[in-house]
Design a protein around this motif. Structure first.
Motif, PDB file in Angstrom:
ATOM      1  N   UNK A  45       0.854  -1.189   0.000  1.00 54.30           N
ATOM      2  CA  UNK A  45       0.000   0.000   0.000  1.00 54.30           C
ATOM      3  C   UNK A  45       0.894   1.244   0.000  1.00 54.30           C
ATOM      4  N   UNK A  46       0.406   2.338  -0.555  1.00 52.34           N
ATOM      5  CA  UNK A  46       1.181   3.572  -0.529  1.00 52.34           C
ATOM      6  C   UNK A  46       1.588   3.918   0.890  1.00 52.34           C
ATOM      7  N   UNK A  47       2.823   4.352   1.064  1.00 49.98           N
ATOM      8  CA  UNK A  47       3.300   4.686   2.402  1.00 49.98           C
ATOM      9  C   UNK A  47       2.621   5.962   2.905  1.00 49.98           C
ATOM     10  N   UNK A  48       2.384   5.983   4.220  1.00 55.40           N
ATOM     11  CA  UNK A  48       1.634   7.077   4.860  1.00 55.40           C
ATOM     12  C   UNK A  48       2.522   7.637   5.982  1.00 55.40           C
ATOM     13  N   UNK A  67      -9.062   6.996   8.568  1.00 55.23           N
ATOM     14  CA  UNK A  67      -9.123   6.698   7.136  1.00 55.23           C
ATOM     15  C   UNK A  67      -8.874   5.229   6.818  1.00 55.23           C
ATOM     16  N   UNK A  68      -8.930   4.357   7.828  1.00 64.68           N
ATOM     17  CA  UNK A  68      -8.592   2.954   7.589  1.00 64.68           C
ATOM     18  C   UNK A  68      -9.592   2.250   6.686  1.00 64.68           C
ATOM     19  N   UNK A  69     -10.791   2.806   6.512  1.00 66.13           N
ATOM     20  CA  UNK A  69     -11.761   2.196   5.604  1.00 66.13           C
ATOM     21  C   UNK A  69     -11.578   2.665   4.165  1.00 66.13           C
ATOM     22  N   UNK A  70     -10.738   3.672   3.975  1.00 64.65           N
ATOM     23  CA  UNK A  70     -10.517   4.222   2.639  1.00 64.65           C
ATOM     24  C   UNK A  70      -9.138   3.903   2.072  1.00 64.65           C
ATOM     25  N   UNK A  71      -8.137   3.818   2.943  1.00 62.75           N
ATOM     26  CA  UNK A  71      -6.767   3.591   2.455  1.00 62.75           C
ATOM     27  C   UNK A  71      -5.935   2.926   3.530  1.00 62.75           C
ATOM     28  N   UNK A  72      -4.693   2.653   3.197  1.00 65.81           N
ATOM     29  CA  UNK A  72      -3.801   2.008   4.158  1.00 65.81           C
ATOM     30  C   UNK A  72      -3.583   0.529   3.908  1.00 65.81           C
TER      31      UNK A  72
END
Length: 549
Positions: free
Chosen positions: A83-86, A500-505
């Motif tokens: 996943x893209x790094x955050x 935002x765990x339901x959208x990304x990560x």
């Protein structure tokens, strides 16, 4: 014959219809990969499909290719995908400004600082202000704070403002002090104007005192700011960052960001925090949470104390290497309490900078005073750097998210014990202990205080050594975390810390199609190679925003 011909036409049409309904059209298929989904069971896949900027399916390469047809197809060549790094704590606007300033990171002496400034002035003779950042006296043979004397000698008519590496201390010259109309010391709540033995200003300004001079620095024009942000954004994309937390901005800076994102001038996803100015907080509370596709404003950033490196972190007992100070609070307990009491009635999150053990206890206790459902509020402590042993359990008790930056441990370890002493340092940079209390860690870098490459933080978190492998065996290895925990901390747990765990990560159906391809697998590569692994491709919402040539 006619009947046979008609039957064949019907049969071919049926086959065509079956193909159309079986092979669904998508925008992008990625296959032949080692996909770390970072879902709840940390599963791996080989391929996935994307449509409309969303992950729609994942599975084996054969399954995805048989099920879908795509406008674009990427053969990952067996490379690892994540996943893209955050980055859960960063300073995007500071990074943009930094690219236009004198880079003093890594300077080995005050003389080297002066030489860099002289070269910069020769290349920019019309500058009325010279702004630099990144010096750290802990790296010098003489570890005492520098004074303005050399700046006055070489730059009598140019204003100088040099931020220390932690951005909690600045060195300025007499010209800058004159413009700010500062010629003698004065009390500064939450700050300090340093003086010499005769009571004269040395040019060192700590924490809130910095603003007395920085407010006079000319502000960048809007178009220049956007150019700087785009340049900074390109740097972040090149290391696999797709989302960041902007850890504290003024109202004016937030308005700039809103305008840039509304114009689609920036692509990186940004969770921007409101700086703890009472006026700005009250305005946003009135207006409510701001959320667009790529910019969210729903957290308030408060500042409890300063930094350990400049002895501004607020400790219970004096510093081990300076018995005359124990640091200070940037806002009084009453001021912090008053702001938090107002915010508890709103949907806004609170994120508070706390470094010292005394500051951390104060914030934890004020949080606990008002929280009835900490899990729902997801309040954060930024840094949680030095924590008293009796206070770790409060992160679990009140459900407070620890937002930490692993490279701080490996940057500070050379002098942290001299600041704190052998016993107190055991509660510093205690990432494993914090993880065990809350169950999650939000990992960031604090760039540009540290480098923005998230793999430097990944390496520091799991090995607890610097780029040269020092110290042998690692710094306080009892607080190292595993590679899976570190990856979760810079993806799904960072997203969780921002609601935002339901959208990304993670790479799961229905989530934003943000992912990266690396040239080596960070889950299996040798420790000493982690910092050198390169990002090959960075993708946001199915769009490639960086491709290594």
């Amino acid at each position: 014959m006619k009947r046979l011909y008609s039957f064949l036409l019907l049969f071919i049409s049926a086959l065509f219809m079956v193909r159309c309904t079986t092979n669904k059209e998508v925008d992008l298929i990625v296959y032949n990969a080692k996909v770390y989904t970072v879902d709840s069971v940390f599963s791996q896949k080989e391929a996935f499909a994307i449509k409309g900027g969303i992950f729609v399916d994942m599975g084996t390469s054969e399954e995805i290719q048989n099920k879908y047809v795509a406008k674009e197809v990427i053969d990952a060549g067996g490379k690892a995908i994540y996943p893209g790094f955050y980055d859960a704590h960063a300073h995007f606007l500071m990074l943009a400004d930094m690219l236009e300033q004198v880079n003093l990171n890594g300077t080995k002496s005050y003389d080297e600082v002066i030489k860099k400034l002289i070269v910069y002035q020769q290349e920019n003779p019309d500058k009325r202000w010279i702004i630099g950042r990144g010096w750290d006296q802990n790296l010098w043979e003489d570890k005492s704070f520098p004074t303005k004397d050399s700046l006055d000698k070489y730059f009598p008519e140019t204003s100088i403002f040099l931020s220390r590496v932690d951005y909690h201390t600045a060195l300025v010259n007499s010209k800058a002090l004159h413009i700010a109309q500062l010629d003698t010391t004065r009390p500064v709540p939450g700050g300090l104007m340093a003086v010499d033995s005769l009571g004269n200003l040395t040019g060192i300004l700590i924490d809130n005192a910095m603003e007395l001079v920085s407010r006079h620095i000319p502000v960048s024009e809007e178009h220049h700011l956007l150019l700087g942000l785009r340049k900074a954004q390109d740097s972040l994309f090149s290391v696999g960052l797709t989302s960041i937390v902007e850890a504290g901005l003024s109202l004016e800076e937030l308005e700039h960001l809103k305008k840039f994102y509304q114009q689609d001038s920036l692509k990186i996803r940004n969770y921007a925090m409101i700086g703890g100015n009472a006026r700005d907080i009250e305005r946003y509370i009135r207006e409510g949470i701001y959320e667009s596709e790529r910019l969210t404003i729903r957290s308030v950033k408060l500042m409890a104390d300063g930094a350990l490196g400049s002895r501004g972190a607020f400790l219970f007992e004096p510093y081990s290497d300076d018995s005359l100070t124990q640091g200070f609070l940037l806002q009084s307990p009453k001021e912090l309490d008053d702001i938090i009491r107002k915010i508890i009635k709103t949907p806004f999150q609170i994120s508070t900078h706390a470094i010292g053990d005394s500051a951390n206890r104060l914030v934890l206790d004020i949080y606990g005073k008002y929280l009835k459902n900490g899990e729902k509020k997801r309040w954060r402590i930024e840094h949680a750097q030095v924590v008293s042993p009796s206070d770790f359990s409060k992160f679990a008790q009140f459900r407070i998210i620890p937002s930490v930056q692993p490279t701080h441990a490996t940057s500070d370890m050379y002098w942290a014990e001299s600041r704190l002493g052998a016993e107190r340092v055991k509660g510093a940079y205690a990432y494993k202990t914090l993880l065990e209390q809350y169950g999650k860690l939000a990992l960031g870098s604090d760039f540009p205080v540290e480098h923005f490459n998230p793999l430097y933080g990944f390496h520091a978190a799991v090995t607890r050594v610097d780029k040269n492998g020092f110290p042998a065996g690692g710094f306080q290895m009892e607080n190292a975390i595993t590679r899976e925990e570190a990856l979760r901390g810079m993806t799904i747990w960072a997203a969780f810390s921002c609601f935002q765990e339901k959208k990304r990560g993670s790479i799961e159906r229905g989530k934003d199609a943000d992912f990266i391809i690396l040239d080596e697998d960070i889950m299996t590569a040798p420790d000493n190679q982690l910092r050198d692994i390169k990002t090959l491709r960075t993708v946001i919402a199915g769009e490639t925003v960086f491709l290594r040539q």
